[in-house]
Structures are given as structure tokens and as C-alpha cells.
Design an enzyme around this catalytic site. Structure first.
Site, PDB file in Angstrom:
ATOM      1  N   LEU A 125      21.584 -31.278   7.262  1.00  0.00           N
ATOM      2  CA  LEU A 125      20.554 -30.625   6.997  1.00  0.00           C
ATOM      3  C   LEU A 125      20.085 -29.525   6.263  1.00  0.00           C
ATOM      4  CD1 LEU A 125      17.571 -30.325   9.093  1.00  0.00           C
ATOM      5  CD2 LEU A 125      18.930 -28.510  10.117  1.00  0.00           C
ATOM      6  N   GLN A 278      45.905   6.053  23.266  1.00  0.00           N
ATOM      7  CA  GLN A 278      44.475   6.225  23.754  1.00  0.00           C
ATOM      8  C   GLN A 278      43.595   5.192  22.880  1.00  0.00           C
ATOM      9  OE1 GLN A 278      43.612  10.227  24.938  1.00  0.00           O
ATOM     10  NE2 GLN A 278      44.231  10.227  26.752  1.00  0.00           N
ATOM     11  N   ILE A 336      44.786  -3.420  14.677  1.00  0.00           N
ATOM     12  CA  ILE A 336      45.468  -2.736  15.337  1.00  0.00           C
ATOM     13  C   ILE A 336      47.591  -3.014  14.486  1.00  0.00           C
ATOM     14  CG2 ILE A 336      47.053  -3.677  17.602  1.00  0.00           C
ATOM     15  CD1 ILE A 336      43.702  -3.254  18.834  1.00  0.00           C
ATOM     16  N   GLY A 338      47.748  -3.452  11.907  1.00  0.00           N
ATOM     17  CA  GLY A 338      48.154  -2.507  10.952  1.00  0.00           C
ATOM     18  C   GLY A 338      47.969  -3.202   9.379  1.00  0.00           C
ATOM     19  N   GLU A 362      24.768 -22.263  11.876  1.00  0.00           N
ATOM     20  CA  GLU A 362      23.894 -23.187  12.477  1.00  0.00           C
ATOM     21  C   GLU A 362      22.968 -22.064  13.537  1.00  0.00           C
ATOM     22  OE1 GLU A 362      25.260 -25.511  15.695  1.00  0.00           O
ATOM     23  OE2 GLU A 362      26.877 -26.394  14.605  1.00  0.00           O
ATOM     24  N   GLY A 363      21.952 -21.273  12.376  1.00  0.00           N
ATOM     25  CA  GLY A 363      21.067 -20.620  12.083  1.00  0.00           C
ATOM     26  C   GLY A 363      21.909 -19.447  11.894  1.00  0.00           C
TER      27      GLY A 363
HETATM   28  P1  FAD Z   1      19.593 -18.873   3.472  1.00  0.00           P
HETATM   29  O1  FAD Z   1      18.157 -19.414   4.246  1.00  0.00           O
HETATM   30  O2  FAD Z   1      19.394 -18.909   1.900  1.00  0.00           O
HETATM   31  O3  FAD Z   1      19.504 -17.040   4.203  1.00  0.00           O
HETATM   32  C1  FAD Z   1      20.329 -16.097   3.216  1.00  0.00           C
HETATM   33  C2  FAD Z   1      19.845 -14.900   4.705  1.00  0.00           C
HETATM   34  O4  FAD Z   1      18.050 -14.555   4.181  1.00  0.00           O
HETATM   35  C3  FAD Z   1      21.191 -14.936   4.894  1.00  0.00           C
HETATM   36  O5  FAD Z   1      21.342 -13.499   5.329  1.00  0.00           O
HETATM   37  C4  FAD Z   1      19.597 -14.827   5.832  1.00  0.00           C
HETATM   38  O6  FAD Z   1      19.556 -14.705   8.037  1.00  0.00           O
HETATM   39  C5  FAD Z   1      18.438 -14.626   5.724  1.00  0.00           C
HETATM   40  N1  FAD Z   1      16.919 -15.251   5.858  1.00  0.00           N
HETATM   41  C6  FAD Z   1      17.038 -16.173   5.966  1.00  0.00           C
HETATM   42  N2  FAD Z   1      15.074 -16.532   6.343  1.00  0.00           N
HETATM   43  C7  FAD Z   1      15.104 -14.992   6.471  1.00  0.00           C
HETATM   44  C8  FAD Z   1      13.893 -14.326   7.791  1.00  0.00           C
HETATM   45  N3  FAD Z   1      12.878 -15.284   7.679  1.00  0.00           N
HETATM   46  N4  FAD Z   1      13.737 -13.087   8.750  1.00  0.00           N
HETATM   47  C9  FAD Z   1      15.329 -12.098   8.186  1.00  0.00           C
HETATM   48  N5  FAD Z   1      15.919 -13.371   6.888  1.00  0.00           N
HETATM   49  C10 FAD Z   1      15.918 -14.171   6.587  1.00  0.00           C
HETATM   50  N6  FAD Z   1      24.215 -27.180   7.159  1.00  0.00           N
HETATM   51  C11 FAD Z   1      24.650 -28.693   7.459  1.00  0.00           C
HETATM   52  O7  FAD Z   1      23.521 -28.776   7.854  1.00  0.00           O
HETATM   53  N7  FAD Z   1      25.346 -28.847   8.314  1.00  0.00           N
HETATM   54  C12 FAD Z   1      26.796 -29.054   8.471  1.00  0.00           C
HETATM   55  O8  FAD Z   1      27.507 -29.411   9.118  1.00  0.00           O
HETATM   56  C13 FAD Z   1      26.914 -27.274   7.619  1.00  0.00           C
HETATM   57  N8  FAD Z   1      28.358 -27.178   7.731  1.00  0.00           N
HETATM   58  C14 FAD Z   1      28.265 -24.921   6.775  1.00  0.00           C
HETATM   59  C15 FAD Z   1      30.180 -25.236   7.046  1.00  0.00           C
HETATM   60  C16 FAD Z   1      29.971 -23.684   6.434  1.00  0.00           C
HETATM   61  C17 FAD Z   1      31.251 -23.630   6.176  1.00  0.00           C
HETATM   62  C18 FAD Z   1      28.905 -23.391   6.053  1.00  0.00           C
HETATM   63  C19 FAD Z   1      28.928 -21.247   5.218  1.00  0.00           C
HETATM   64  C20 FAD Z   1      27.965 -23.885   6.285  1.00  0.00           C
HETATM   65  C21 FAD Z   1      27.151 -25.068   6.711  1.00  0.00           C
HETATM   66  N9  FAD Z   1      26.136 -24.796   6.859  1.00  0.00           N
HETATM   67  C22 FAD Z   1      26.285 -26.855   7.288  1.00  0.00           C
HETATM   68  C23 FAD Z   1      24.888 -24.403   5.793  1.00  0.00           C
HETATM   69  C24 FAD Z   1      24.413 -23.169   7.035  1.00  0.00           C
HETATM   70  O9  FAD Z   1      23.665 -23.610   8.516  1.00  0.00           O
HETATM   71  C25 FAD Z   1      23.622 -22.522   6.665  1.00  0.00           C
HETATM   72  O10 FAD Z   1      24.645 -22.567   5.184  1.00  0.00           O
HETATM   73  C26 FAD Z   1      22.468 -21.358   6.912  1.00  0.00           C
HETATM   74  O11 FAD Z   1      21.741 -21.874   7.907  1.00  0.00           O
HETATM   75  C27 FAD Z   1      21.971 -20.678   7.036  1.00  0.00           C
HETATM   76  O12 FAD Z   1      21.507 -21.116   5.509  1.00  0.00           O
HETATM   77  P2  FAD Z   1      21.591 -20.700   3.551  1.00  0.00           P
HETATM   78  O13 FAD Z   1      23.133 -20.675   3.844  1.00  0.00           O
HETATM   79  O14 FAD Z   1      20.983 -21.583   2.584  1.00  0.00           O
HETATM   80  O15 FAD Z   1      20.969 -19.267   3.570  1.00  0.00           O
END
Ligand code: FAD
Length: 383
Positions: A125, A278, A336, A338, A362-363
């Protein structure tokens, strides 16, 4: 509600624990340092039936409920989140989508192979310029007679280098998110190239890849679902996927909590084990409460799915909360331990590194907050 597990579920949990003790734990440090799990683990996961869970047996799956699935994912993530990710993506995002939306031919071609580990699936995606805003993706599938011709690229694709098939989301018209369709593209197709993404903070054993599609010709029969319905398929996969990520987060938190408790009962400072101080107990208590709360949110989603009830918002809640909990709990575990927590001969630092990505993929946490906020207010604040 009866929160206790049935005898069969306790047995399944134990089976997953035994699997981890035998196939994962002895190798986990080497895989992490070498940035690659041994791909033979995929065959072992298939043999154990873990890659076919919730898929009907007549399609070649191993059946079971979504709670069974979550119990197994928790145990796998406790051992190694990279291994949990193989299942979450190949089964959770790809096989389940084919079983749900595929034609009889597509099911016959892929479901049994994926459920047994003879084939691996990945989910395409995200693109270099479109992550959270997946509806604006630009990879294009142009209709040409009985074929489509695909051009574009995908990034951060879990299972990427191992995968035999990519569930690819590509634009078939310019109608925004409604112009996206889903395709099952064999990774061996001419014009598909991929390279490994190295240097990840965590999930270092996972194969993460970048794909390029150059004039990739696929038959129209490789389209999954109707033209223009790809985004609905992606969102449906991700709604259940978030539950599976959340179950993995519970596994990370539970593993980190157990390791920290054991260490705290052995390590002495100021004339007594640190578990008697504690402030250490406060951390242990918070870790236990948050892990349990996250687990209950995950179980609620599994229960809603089994009963055929809406579960999208609950799944976002579980993923949002459990991923933030995994980060906090793993971080407390490191505290914990250290100074030893900072060294990779001890388990805490890997849990910290593996937990971190859970709030991103995944969001992101912000995207989950927006989904929950939209459900509460009826107003979308995405744009
Ligand atoms: P961006 O969308 O550019 O976001 C950057 C920042 O802006 C984030 O903090 C985000 O929360 C914030 N932001 C963006 N829009 C808004 C908004 N409207 N309001 C507020 N804040 C916002 N993708 C696949 O399709 N298939 C996979 O198998 C897959 N595996 C992955 C494995 C790894 C190890 C990683 C790191 C990523 C993977 N991804 C995969 C991609 C992953 O789903 C995306 O990285 C993720 O959806 C975020 O997109 P981005 O990195 O482009 O960040």
C-alpha cells in the site's frame, strides 16, 4: 462476559509458547544482530498451522477463532516481533483478503499455499510519497485489452524479499480513493524489482523491501475484487490487521514485563532485591495494569469479529492503546534492567526497539486518534 480461556485455548497458547522456545528464542539474538531471521521459520510457522488460522479448513486453512489467532500472535511477539510480523502480514493482510474477496481461481491458486507457508504474501500500500494518506497513491495500473500494465513503486513492504505474491494497490482511475484497485501480482512477474530496506531501529529480523514496477503486465484475472474497490479491501484488511498488531504489542509488553520482574527479583542493590524497592514496584504495577488493559481491548475486538459485530473503531482503540503501552512498558523494563538494559545480551533493549514501530505502521497513533475522533464526532479531521 466470561474472560477465562477454554481448555483448548490454553493448549494452543502452550503450543505457541513451545514453538517459540524451540524455533525462535535460541536464534533471536543472532537474527536481530544479522538483520534477518532464518526464512526456514516460515515453513515451521506453516507446519504449526499458524499461517492458516481463522481461514476455513476447506480452503486449506487451519480454522480457529480470532481470539485463538490473537493468543498465538501474542506468544510469537513475546519471542520475536519479527516472526509475529510474518504471520500478521502474510496471513492477516494477504491470505484473509484473498479468502474474503478472491475468485474461486484466486483462492485455489493462493490460499492453501499461503496458509501452509509454501508461499509468502506481502501487502503493498505505502509508497515513497504516500503513507498515512494512502488514498492519494500514484502507482498506476493501466487497462490494456485483457491485461493491466503496472508502473510505480512501494516502500516499507514487510515480508518483501521473501514474498511470492504482493497484494498491490494501484490506481486504475483518477477518482481519488475510489480510483484504486487491488491486484495479486506474483513477485516473479517481469518488471518487478525489489531491494531490501536495511538499518531499521527494530524488527531487524523482518524482511522489509522497496518494490519498483516497470511495465509489469498482469492479466485482468489477477485483480482482487471489483475495479475501484481496492481501498475498501485495504481498509477492511487493516481493520483486522490493527487487532493483530495490537495482539503483538501485548506480546511485547508481556515479554518485557516478565523479563523485568524476573530480573528485579534477582538483582540486589542497597542490601535487598530491587523488586523490594517501592519505586521499582510502582513501575512493575503500571506495566502489569497497562498490559492487561491492552489485552482486554484486543480480546474485545476478537470477540466482536466472531459475533459479526462492527469492530473498526474498537480495533483502532486497541491498536492505538496497545502500541503506546508496548513502548511505555518496554521502556520501563529497560529502566529496571539499569545499565544492563542498554546491552543486547539482555532482552529489554530489543523490546524497546521492536515496540517503537508499532505506533507507526498500519496507521500511526495520530491516524488512530483521527479514526476514533471521527467515530465519536461524526466529523473527519483528516484533510
Ligand atoms: P507520514 O504519513 O508521512 O506521517 C508522518 C507524520 O505525520 C506521522 O507522525 C503521522 O502521524 C503524521 N500525520 C500524517 N497525517 C496526519 C494527519 N492528517 N493529522 C495528524 N498527523 C498526521 N506499508 C505497507 O503498505 N505494507 C507493509 O507491509 C508495511 N510495513 C512496514 C514496516 C515497517 C518497519 C515500517 C516502518 C513501515 C511499514 N509500512 C508498510 C508503512 C507504514 O504503514 C507507514 O510508514 C505509515 O502508514 C506512516 O506513513 P509514512 O511513513 O509515510 O508517514
Amino acid at each position: 462476559m466470561d474472560m477465562s480461556l477454554a481448555t483448548e485455548q490454553v493448549s494452543l497458547q502452550q503450543m505457541a509458547r513451545d514453538f517459540v522456545a524451540r524455533h525462535v528464542t535460541p536464534n533471536v539474538r543472532e537474527w536481530d544482530r544479522g538483520e534477518a531471521v532464518d526464512p526456514s521459520i516460515i515453513g515451521h510457522l506453516g507446519d504449526a498451522g499458524f499461517l492458516g488460522m481463522t481461514i476455513p479448513e476447506d480452503l486449506g486453512g487451519s480454522g480457529g477463532t480470532h481470539l485463538d489467532y490473537c493468543l498465538v500472535l501474542e506468544e510469537l511477539a513475546r519471542g520475536d516481533s519479527s516472526v509475529r510480523g510474518i504471520v500478521s502480514v502474510s496471513l492477516g493482510l494477504v491470505t484473509k483478503s484473498i479468502a474474503g474477496y478472491g475468485t474461486e481461481e484466486q483462492k485455489a491458486e493462493w490460499v492453501a499455499a499461503l496458509a501452509s507457508g509454501r508461499a509468502v504474501g506481502c501487502f503493498g500500500l505505502t509508497e515513497p510519497d504516500t503513507g498515512s494518506d494512502a488514498g492519494s497513491l500514484t502507482t498506476r495500473a493501466r487497462r490494456d485489452g485483457d491485461d493491466y500494465v503496472v508502473n510505480g513503486s512501494k516502500i516499507f513492504i514487510t515480508n518483501g524479499m521473501w514474498a511470492d505474491v504482493i497484494l498491490l494497490f494501484a490506481r486504475t482511475s483518477d477518482d481519488g480513493a475510489k480510483g484504486i484497485s487491488a491486484f495479486l501480482v506474483p513477485t516473479s512477474a517481469e518488471g518487478v524489482t525489489r531491494q531490501s530496506v536495511k538499518g531499521k531501529l527494530g524488527l531487524r529480523g523482518q524482511s522489509t523491501a522497496e518494490f519498483t514496477f516497470t511495465d509489469v503486465r498482469i492479466p485482468a484475472s489477477a485483480r482482487l475484487g471489483e475495479e475501484g474497490k481496492g481501498m475498501a479491501i485495504a481498509m477492511s484488511a487493516l481493520a483486522k490487521g490493527r487487532m493483530s498488531v495490537a495482539a503483538g504489542c501485548v506480546g511485547i509488553a508481556a515479554g518485557a514485563q516478565a523479563a523485568a520482574l524476573q530480573y528485579a527479583q534477582q538483582r540486589s542493590q542497597f542490601g535487598k532485591t530491587i523488586s523490594r524497592h517501592q519505586l521499582v514496584q510502582q513501575m512493575l504495577a503500571d506495566m502489569a495494569v497497562e498490559t492487561d488493559a491492552a489485552r482486554l481491548l484486543v480480546w474485545r475486538v476478537a470477540d466482536l469479529i466472531e459475533r459479526g459485530q462492527p469492530f473498526g473503531t474498537e480495533s483502532s482503540m486497541a491498536k492505538y492503546y496497545a502500541s503506546e503501552v508496548a513502548v511505555r512498558v518496554a521502556n520501563s523494563a529497560l529502566q529496571i534492567f539499569g545499565g544492563y538494559g542498554y546491552i543486547d545480551e539482555f532482552p529489554a533493549e530489543k523490546y524497546v526497539r521492536d515496540a517503537r514501530v508499532m505506533t507507526l505502521y498500519e496507521g500511526t497513533s495520530q491516524i488512530q486518534q483521527l479514526l476514533i475522533g471521527r467515530a465519536l464526532t461524526g466529523v473527519s479531521a483528516f484533510g
